[in-house]
Design a protein around this motif. Structure first.
Motif, short mmCIF file in Angstrom:
data_model
loop_
_atom_site.label_atom_id
_atom_site.label_comp_id
_atom_site.label_asym_id
_atom_site.label_seq_id
_atom_site.Cartn_x
_atom_site.Cartn_y
_atom_site.Cartn_z
N THR A 124 -137.60 34.93 -26.87
CA THR A 124 -139.01 35.30 -26.87
C THR A 124 -139.79 34.47 -27.89
N ARG A 125 -139.20 34.29 -29.07
CA ARG A 125 -139.85 33.45 -30.09
C ARG A 125 -140.04 32.03 -29.59
N ALA A 158 -122.22 46.13 -31.96
CA ALA A 158 -122.36 44.73 -32.35
C ALA A 158 -122.78 43.88 -31.16
N LEU A 159 -122.24 44.17 -29.99
CA LEU A 159 -122.61 43.42 -28.78
C LEU A 159 -124.08 43.67 -28.43
N PHE A 165 -129.68 41.71 -28.36
CA PHE A 165 -131.06 41.90 -28.80
C PHE A 165 -131.55 40.69 -29.59
N ARG A 166 -130.70 40.19 -30.50
CA ARG A 166 -131.09 39.01 -31.28
C ARG A 166 -131.33 37.80 -30.38
N GLU A 167 -130.50 37.65 -29.37
CA GLU A 167 -130.66 36.52 -28.43
C GLU A 167 -131.96 36.65 -27.65
N GLU A 168 -132.28 37.86 -27.19
CA GLU A 168 -133.55 38.07 -26.48
C GLU A 168 -134.73 37.78 -27.40
#
Length: 125
Positions: free
Chosen positions: A104-105, A91-92, A97-100
């Motif tokens: 990037t977006r 989960a961490l 990954f979602r934060e990166e």
């Protein structure tokens, strides 16, 4: 003409042509070195994926040996989670990954806005 692999424009002499679909690709995009003659049986990656494989009944089944067979009454090998990889670690990793991806977006949107503003300022000159 455009390379079917990368979408960039190219001269006819720069690439190779698939004999099945007649699409052209840069040699580098399909990993064919310069100066190497392409075999007549060569297919582009898309055509190669779509070509069904031969059914060869004489090919032995691999991987069946005494180590890989689970006998009746034995337990299956444990999954990575059961072997000590905690779900909280996964989960961490997903959260990071979602934060990166979010960052990037945001960088891409900022860059796109800068290019739009620059283009408008050039047009107004």
């Amino acid at each position: 003409m455009k390379c079917c692999a990368c979408g960039k424009f190219m001269a006819a002499v720069e690439g190779v042509t698939c004999p099945k679909c007649d699409r052209k690709s840069h040699r580098a995009c399909v990993k064919i070195p310069e100066g190497v003659q392409v075999q007549p049986t060569w297919l582009c990656p898309d055509c190669k994926i779509q070509t069904p494989r031969k059914s060869d009944q004489n090919t032995p089944v691999r991987g069946l040996n005494s180590e890989n067979i689970i006998k009746q009454g034995e337990e299956k090998p444990q999954s990575p989670v059961a072997q000590g990889f905690k779900e909280s670690e996964l989960a961490l990793e997903l959260r990071k990954f979602r934060e990166e991806l979010r960052e990037t977006r945001q960088e891409f949107r900022s860059f796109r806005q800068e290019m739009f503003d620059l283009r408008n300022s050039i047009k107004s000159c």
